[in-house]
Motif scaffolding. Structure first.
Motif, PDB file in Angstrom:
ATOM      1  N   LYS A 290      16.448   5.798  20.638  1.00 21.66           N
ATOM      2  CA  LYS A 290      15.237   6.479  21.082  1.00 21.66           C
ATOM      3  C   LYS A 290      14.110   6.294  20.065  1.00 21.66           C
ATOM      4  CE  LYS A 290      17.647  10.114  23.668  1.00 21.66           C
ATOM      5  NZ  LYS A 290      17.893  11.588  23.764  1.00 21.66           N
ATOM      6  N   LEU A 291      14.496   6.179  18.805  1.00 21.82           N
ATOM      7  CA  LEU A 291      13.531   5.950  17.735  1.00 21.82           C
ATOM      8  C   LEU A 291      13.707   4.538  17.200  1.00 21.82           C
ATOM      9  CD1 LEU A 291      13.563   9.262  15.654  1.00 21.82           C
ATOM     10  CD2 LEU A 291      11.683   8.355  16.998  1.00 21.82           C
ATOM     11  N   GLN A 292      12.615   3.822  17.040  1.00 20.69           N
ATOM     12  CA  GLN A 292      12.648   2.473  16.492  1.00 20.69           C
ATOM     13  C   GLN A 292      11.668   2.371  15.335  1.00 20.69           C
ATOM     14  OE1 GLN A 292      12.264  -0.666  19.413  1.00 20.69           O
ATOM     15  NE2 GLN A 292      13.114   0.628  21.031  1.00 20.69           N
ATOM     16  N   GLY A 293      11.904   1.401  14.473  1.00 18.26           N
ATOM     17  CA  GLY A 293      10.993   1.152  13.369  1.00 18.26           C
ATOM     18  C   GLY A 293      11.308   1.939  12.117  1.00 18.26           C
ATOM     19  N   LYS A 314       9.991   0.156   9.026  1.00 19.44           N
ATOM     20  CA  LYS A 314      10.217  -1.285   8.999  1.00 19.44           C
ATOM     21  C   LYS A 314       8.884  -2.021   9.118  1.00 19.44           C
ATOM     22  CE  LYS A 314      14.770  -1.011  11.233  1.00 19.44           C
ATOM     23  NZ  LYS A 314      15.559  -1.404  12.430  1.00 19.44           N
ATOM     24  N   ASN A 315       8.820  -3.177   8.480  1.00 18.46           N
ATOM     25  CA  ASN A 315       7.613  -3.992   8.580  1.00 18.46           C
ATOM     26  C   ASN A 315       7.379  -4.424  10.026  1.00 18.46           C
ATOM     27  OD1 ASN A 315       7.070  -3.903   5.839  1.00 18.46           O
ATOM     28  ND2 ASN A 315       8.355  -5.671   5.401  1.00 18.46           N
ATOM     29  N   GLY A 316       6.124  -4.386  10.430  1.00 18.44           N
ATOM     30  CA  GLY A 316       5.773  -4.797  11.778  1.00 18.44           C
ATOM     31  C   GLY A 316       5.652  -3.654  12.755  1.00 18.44           C
ATOM     32  N   ALA A 525       1.012   1.483  20.663  1.00 18.99           N
ATOM     33  CA  ALA A 525       2.001   0.401  20.632  1.00 18.99           C
ATOM     34  C   ALA A 525       2.880   0.575  19.409  1.00 18.99           C
ATOM     35  CB  ALA A 525       1.295  -0.945  20.594  1.00 18.99           C
ATOM     36  N   LEU A 526       4.204   0.512  19.629  1.00 20.78           N
ATOM     37  CA  LEU A 526       5.120   0.765  18.531  1.00 20.78           C
ATOM     38  C   LEU A 526       5.068  -0.337  17.488  1.00 20.78           C
ATOM     39  CD1 LEU A 526       7.264   2.617  17.370  1.00 20.78           C
ATOM     40  CD2 LEU A 526       8.971   1.381  18.705  1.00 20.78           C
ATOM     41  N   GLU A 527       5.066  -1.600  17.951  1.00 20.30           N
ATOM     42  CA  GLU A 527       5.042  -2.720  17.019  1.00 20.30           C
ATOM     43  C   GLU A 527       3.606  -3.201  16.824  1.00 20.30           C
ATOM     44  OE1 GLU A 527       7.759  -5.865  17.596  1.00 20.30           O
ATOM     45  OE2 GLU A 527       9.413  -4.564  18.200  1.00 20.30           O
ATOM     46  N   ILE A 528       3.307  -3.607  15.603  1.00 23.70           N
ATOM     47  CA  ILE A 528       1.975  -4.106  15.293  1.00 23.70           C
ATOM     48  C   ILE A 528       1.766  -5.451  15.983  1.00 23.70           C
ATOM     49  CG2 ILE A 528       0.469  -4.900  13.424  1.00 23.70           C
ATOM     50  CD1 ILE A 528       1.871  -2.905  11.610  1.00 23.70           C
ATOM     51  N   ALA A 529       0.671  -5.573  16.704  1.00 21.39           N
ATOM     52  CA  ALA A 529       0.385  -6.812  17.429  1.00 21.39           C
ATOM     53  C   ALA A 529      -0.059  -7.905  16.467  1.00 21.39           C
ATOM     54  CB  ALA A 529      -0.687  -6.557  18.477  1.00 21.39           C
ATOM     55  N   SER A 566     -10.710 -13.949  -3.179  1.00 20.79           N
ATOM     56  CA  SER A 566     -10.178 -14.885  -2.191  1.00 20.79           C
ATOM     57  C   SER A 566     -10.034 -14.160  -0.871  1.00 20.79           C
ATOM     58  CB  SER A 566      -8.822 -15.429  -2.649  1.00 20.79           C
ATOM     59  OG  SER A 566      -8.257 -16.269  -1.659  1.00 20.79           O
ATOM     60  N   VAL A 567     -10.525 -14.789   0.194  1.00 21.18           N
ATOM     61  CA  VAL A 567     -10.462 -14.198   1.532  1.00 21.18           C
ATOM     62  C   VAL A 567      -9.960 -15.257   2.502  1.00 21.18           C
ATOM     63  CG1 VAL A 567     -11.741 -13.075   3.372  1.00 21.18           C
ATOM     64  CG2 VAL A 567     -12.385 -12.661   1.006  1.00 21.18           C
ATOM     65  N   LEU A 568      -8.973 -14.878   3.317  1.00 27.70           N
ATOM     66  CA  LEU A 568      -8.389 -15.848   4.256  1.00 27.70           C
ATOM     67  C   LEU A 568      -8.307 -15.225   5.636  1.00 27.70           C
ATOM     68  CD1 LEU A 568      -6.960 -18.602   4.682  1.00 27.70           C
ATOM     69  CD2 LEU A 568      -4.802 -17.419   4.183  1.00 27.70           C
ATOM     70  N   ARG A 569      -8.813 -15.961   6.652  1.00 32.16           N
ATOM     71  CA  ARG A 569      -8.697 -15.509   8.034  1.00 32.16           C
ATOM     72  C   ARG A 569      -7.317 -15.909   8.556  1.00 32.16           C
ATOM     73  NH1 ARG A 569     -12.750 -18.009  10.016  1.00 32.16           N
ATOM     74  NH2 ARG A 569     -14.253 -16.335  10.364  1.00 32.16           N
ATOM     75  N   THR A 570      -6.575 -14.934   9.107  1.00 33.01           N
ATOM     76  CA  THR A 570      -5.217 -15.193   9.599  1.00 33.01           C
ATOM     77  C   THR A 570      -4.907 -14.175  10.692  1.00 33.01           C
ATOM     78  OG1 THR A 570      -2.890 -15.405   8.942  1.00 33.01           O
ATOM     79  CG2 THR A 570      -4.204 -13.778   7.772  1.00 33.01           C
ATOM     80  N   SER A 571      -3.626 -13.922  10.959  1.00 33.17           N
ATOM     81  CA  SER A 571      -3.223 -12.901  11.933  1.00 33.17           C
ATOM     82  C   SER A 571      -2.081 -12.084  11.348  1.00 33.17           C
ATOM     83  CB  SER A 571      -2.793 -13.532  13.260  1.00 33.17           C
ATOM     84  OG  SER A 571      -1.692 -14.395  13.067  1.00 33.17           O
ATOM     85  N   ALA A 572      -1.842 -10.922  11.953  1.00 32.23           N
ATOM     86  CA  ALA A 572      -0.951  -9.937  11.345  1.00 32.23           C
ATOM     87  C   ALA A 572       0.476 -10.428  11.187  1.00 32.23           C
ATOM     88  CB  ALA A 572      -0.972  -8.631  12.151  1.00 32.23           C
ATOM     89  N   ARG A 573       0.969 -11.264  12.084  1.00 30.67           N
ATOM     90  CA  ARG A 573       2.361 -11.703  12.026  1.00 30.67           C
ATOM     91  C   ARG A 573       2.502 -13.145  11.516  1.00 30.67           C
ATOM     92  NH1 ARG A 573       6.213  -8.532  14.115  1.00 30.67           N
ATOM     93  NH2 ARG A 573       5.541  -6.629  15.133  1.00 30.67           N
ATOM     94  N   SER A 574       1.507 -13.607  10.819  1.00 25.39           N
ATOM     95  CA  SER A 574       1.551 -14.981  10.299  1.00 25.39           C
ATOM     96  C   SER A 574       2.190 -15.024   8.915  1.00 25.39           C
ATOM     97  CB  SER A 574       0.137 -15.555  10.221  1.00 25.39           C
ATOM     98  OG  SER A 574      -0.435 -15.640  11.502  1.00 25.39           O
ATOM     99  N   GLU A 575       2.471 -16.258   8.494  1.00 19.35           N
ATOM    100  CA  GLU A 575       2.872 -16.536   7.127  1.00 19.35           C
ATOM    101  C   GLU A 575       1.723 -17.238   6.429  1.00 19.35           C
ATOM    102  OE1 GLU A 575       7.716 -17.166   7.088  1.00 19.35           O
ATOM    103  OE2 GLU A 575       6.408 -18.908   7.266  1.00 19.35           O
ATOM    104  N   ILE A 576       1.471 -16.869   5.179  1.00 16.69           N
ATOM    105  CA  ILE A 576       0.444 -17.516   4.379  1.00 16.69           C
ATOM    106  C   ILE A 576       1.047 -17.858   3.027  1.00 16.69           C
ATOM    107  CG2 ILE A 576      -1.430 -16.280   5.542  1.00 16.69           C
ATOM    108  CD1 ILE A 576      -1.594 -14.519   2.997  1.00 16.69           C
TER     109      ILE A 576
END
Length: 836
Positions: A290-293, A314-316, A525-529, A566-576
């Motif tokens: 019933k509970l996640q994250g 949890k991450n995400g 939303a439970l998980e980060i988009a 330093s500034v980088l454009r990316t997305s929340a679930r990416s790898e850098i």
């Protein structure tokens, strides 16, 4: 064997036929009345059940005051049970324990010593605990010896006990009550002592006050353990009708537990909810999916710091969505049903807030009126004796002669009464006088006492003669109690039931919501988009990611101080990747980085974490910047080496080398670089060189790069950046070059130096591996550049700690000198992310 004798006239067996239903009905009514009146329901005047009242009265009679020592609880229980309360010792001790628990009562009435239980565990046995009256309890029992209340016989008619306590504060509202009778029950929430007394005083001054007026002083319950009350409509219903309900929520804050881990910290729980119960229910809900994250729940509660439950996320996962789920599936949100059933003149009634206060105020007025009458009678009795003594002392020799000439005491009494016109009480008092009282000083003292008694009698009679003076006296005494025992409100009252999205700490903790909002927010939303965002490294060494890709700039409230390195454009679930000064590249998950809420101001990148806590760096190694893993990047070193790295990185490793550095060399800058982008070097000797990325062929990660700029003897690279170009290959028209000149011999920060801002287009492009052009003419006393930067303008400057510094607003010539600064500058960078 004896024969049974027939019944005689003296003993006649009688069997009485009764109706069973009538007998059952009568017996049940007697039992119900006994439970309602003598056990389960509190009196509206002092807010106490009979057992509580008997405990406090007996402890007062035993002399267990706050300035005395504690005694065994078993002794108190025995005294109460043997003299006043003919029920089990368990019931007495349970009531005693509750009055000592600071998490049950808003103002505890008993000072307990030992284990009096917790929200999850019961108390120790009465033989192991000790108790005495709390200071606040004295205000409930004071003046009992002044005929302020009626006394009634105890269960065996051998002793008497107060029918109700004087109660110098509205205990029923302050501490609440709960009880189950026959066919009815009571459940009343605790309130703040200062607020309730303020409301009572207002009602004393304005007997016709409305409920709205009273609620201006008492907006809602104030629970002992704090927490949040959400939705006030139920409280308004309860204050109006005596019945209602409200929801209580835990106080939760979103905290960065470590560089990579976010957590929820619970410091307050709903009323009478213990941490062990919360942990158990959370684990059950996680097991039932019933509970996640949630990865773990840790109880860090202790006596010094109080409640502290740490719920690791949890991450995400969206922390605010996890909070909303916790409120739904765990006791971190609980309901409290108000049912104000209380005894009024021995009859159970359901009362609203205004009626409860009226009953109390009427009781207190009656108590003070009776106390005043009692004191007036005592003062008049004493005055009567003093007047008789004054008569006797004036003619003391004749009084002595009368007494000595009398054969009996009765004769002396009659003669004194006849000669001096004394009453029998006065004559008896004179006969009982000691000779040492018959001095000349006695007359002076008695005359002073007579004057004082006359003044006090006049004051007491004035109080009894004036209803307003009586009310003022009661109000003043209530104010004294509030000054002594009132404490600040602990429970936050909220109109809105919604948990706002967006990651705001205040809203997530239950501190937000508009006063008039009654609608519920859309589910989170439970998980980060995988939303677009910026990853930022600041000049003060903080790293973070934004919640979205909204531009950050120094014109808004979010970036008033710290400089972007330093500034980088990316997305929340990416790898850098993170590039270090040692030429290493470290793989990073963007979700692992702390997120900056959209409304968070960013002095010194507030909300971020230091890079050294997030990354494992060797001694002397620093973080240069962030780069993507799927694009060609350019590296510039202190010794003038340039390298464009092909994005062919190992998939099964988290860190690797991206350049083979020479001895004592280090990476100065790193950024994505296309064929048409300009690669810019600025040296300590004020030489600037820029050339297109196409001049540098991409190499593998193990290569050592190629010559970028030709350095003079003793010179070194101070800055390496990449200036973006448009679709036609022209440099960014908003790009600027900022140079700060100073003396190499001066101590850092002692001489501010001079600054110059120049349009990047002023500097001509030269071929790779050349010396470039002069970027700054030194003033007298200057021999080097302290700082340099080239990039999209306008530029922003700051001190080492992130405090904003001013730069020249006008552009200078590329080979001109700078403008003398008044404050030292330690960092330069872009002022916004939107065009980076």
């Amino acid at each position: 064997m004896a024969k049974r004798q027939p019944p005689t006239d003296d003993f006649v067996e009688k069997i009485i036929d009764i109706d069973v239903s009538s007998e059952m009905e009568g017996s049940f009514l007697e039992y119900a009345y006994s439970v309602i009146y003598s056990r389960a329901l509190p009196d509206a005047r002092d807010g106490l059940k009979p057992v509580q009242r008997r405990i406090l009265y007996m402890m007062s009679e035993m002399g267990l005051r706050p300035d005395r020592g504690h005694v065994k609880s078993a002794r108190v229980v025995g005294e109460v049970m043997g003299k006043l309360h003919p029920h089990g010792d368990t019931a007495i001790y349970d009531a005693m324990v509750r009055m000592a628990q600071d998490f049950s009562l808003r103002l505890p009435l008993i000072d307990g010593h030992g284990n009096f239980g917790s929200l999850d565990d019961g108390p120790a046995a009465p033989r192991y605990t000790e108790a005495r009256l709390a200071a606040a309890a004295l205000t409930l029992t004071d003046d009992l010896d002044e005929d302020v209340v009626d006394f009634v016989p105890n269960y065996d008619n051998q002793l008497t006990q107060p029918e109700v306590l004087p109660a110098a504060f509205p205990n029923l509202l302050v501490n609440g009550a709960s009880g189950i009778a026959v066919g009815m029950a009571t459940n009343m929430a605790p309130h703040n002592l200062g607020e309730v007394i303020a409301a009572a005083r207002h009602l004393i001054a304005h007997p016709d006050a409305s409920l709205a007026d009273i609620m201006g002083y008492v907006p809602g319950p104030d629970l002992p353990n704090g927490g949040r009350i959400v939705g006030l409509d139920g409280i308004r219903d309860a204050y109006a009708t005596g019945r209602g309900s409200f929801k209580t929520r835990a106080k939760v804050e979103i905290e960065q537990l470590s560089a990579r881990r976010t957590g929820l910290v619970v410091t307050e729980l709903p009323y009478l909810v213990g941490p062990e119960k919360v942990i158990e229910k959370i684990k059950d809900a996680v097991t039932a999916k019933k509970l996640q994250g949630i990865s773990d729940v840790i109880d860090l509660t202790d006596r010094n710091h109080g409640l502290r439950l740490v719920i690791e996320i949890k991450n995400g996962f969206n922390p605010n969505a996890v909070i909303a789920a916790l409120y739904r599936y765990s006791p971190m949100e609980d309901s409290f049903g108000i049912n104000n059933v209380t005894l009024v003149d021995g009859q159970p009634q359901t009362l609203g807030l205004l009626d409860l206060l009226r009953v109390y105020v009427a009781h207190r007025l009656q108590v003070v009126r009776r106390r005043t009458s009692y004191r007036l009678g005592k003062k008049k009795d004493r005055l009567h004796l003093v007047e008789g003594l004054l008569i006797a002392i004036v003619d003391i020799d004749e009084v002595i002669a009368v007494i000595r000439s009398s054969d009996e005491v009765s004769a002396a009494r009659e003669r004194l009464m006849a000669i001096y016109d004394l009453s029998e009480i006065q004559a008896n008092y004179i006969l009982e006088l000691r000779l040492r009282q018959l001095t000349k000083y006695s007359l002076i003292e008695l005359e002073k006492e007579q004057e004082e008694l006359l003044r006090e009698i006049a004051e007491l009679e004035a109080i009894l003669a004036s209803e307003q003076r009586l009310r003022d006296l009661v109000s003043g005494e209530l104010g004294d109690v509030a000054d002594k025992y009132a404490t600040p409100r602990r429970t936050v009252l909220l109109e809105s039931e919604a948990v706002a999205p967006g990651g705001s700490k205040a809203l997530a903790a239950g501190d937000g919501g508009s006063a008039g909002s009654k609608g519920k927010a859309a589910p989170l939303a439970l998980e980060i988009a995988d939303d677009p965002c910026w990853v930022i490294l600041s000049a003060s060494g903080q790293i973070a990611r934004t919640a979205n890709q909204e531009p950050l700039n120094d014109t808004g409230p979010r970036n008033k101080h710290d400089v972007f390195r330093s500034v980088l454009r990316t997305s929340a679930r990416s790898e850098i990747a993170a590039v270090t000064s040692a030429g290493r590249m470290l793989r990073l998950q963007v979700l692992d980085m702390p997120a900056l809420p959209p409304t968070t101001a960013m002095p010194n990148m507030a909300g971020g974490v230091p890079a050294k806590e997030f990354l494992t760096l060797t001694k002397g190694e620093t973080l240069v910047g962030f780069t993507p893993l799927n694009e060609i990047i350019a590296l510039g070193t202190e010794q003038g080496v340039i390298k464009r790295v092909s994005p062919e990185y190992p998939l099964n490793r988290d860190d690797w080398d991206v350049i083979a550095l020479k001895a004592k060399d280090k990476v100065i800058g790193a950024a994505p670089a296309g064929e048409d982008d300009e690669l810019v070097f600025v040296t300590e000797q004020a030489q600037l060189l820029h050339f297109p990325g196409s001049s540098v062929r991409p190499q593998g990660r193990t290569a050592g790069g190629m010559a970028g700029i030709k350095l003079l003897a003793g010179d070194r690279v101070l800055s390496f950046t990449v200036v973006k170009t448009d679709d036609g290959g022209a440099p960014d028209p908003a790009a600027v070059v900022v140079t700060i000149a100073g003396s190499s011999d001066a101590l850092p920060g002692t001489v501010p130096g001079s600054a110059k801002v120049t349009a990047f287009t002023e500097y001509p492009a030269k071929g790779r591996a050349t010396g470039g052009v002069r970027a700054h003419r030194f003033l007298r006393g200057e021999d080097c550049l302290l700082l340099a930067w080239a990039g999209h303008g306008p530029a922003k400057a700051a001190s080492e700690t992130g405090v904003a510094r001013s730069l020249p607003t006008e552009h200078g010539r590329r080979d001109g000198s700078g403008i003398v600064l008044t404050q030292a500058i330690d960092a330069i960078g872009p002022s916004q992310t939107s065009s980076v």
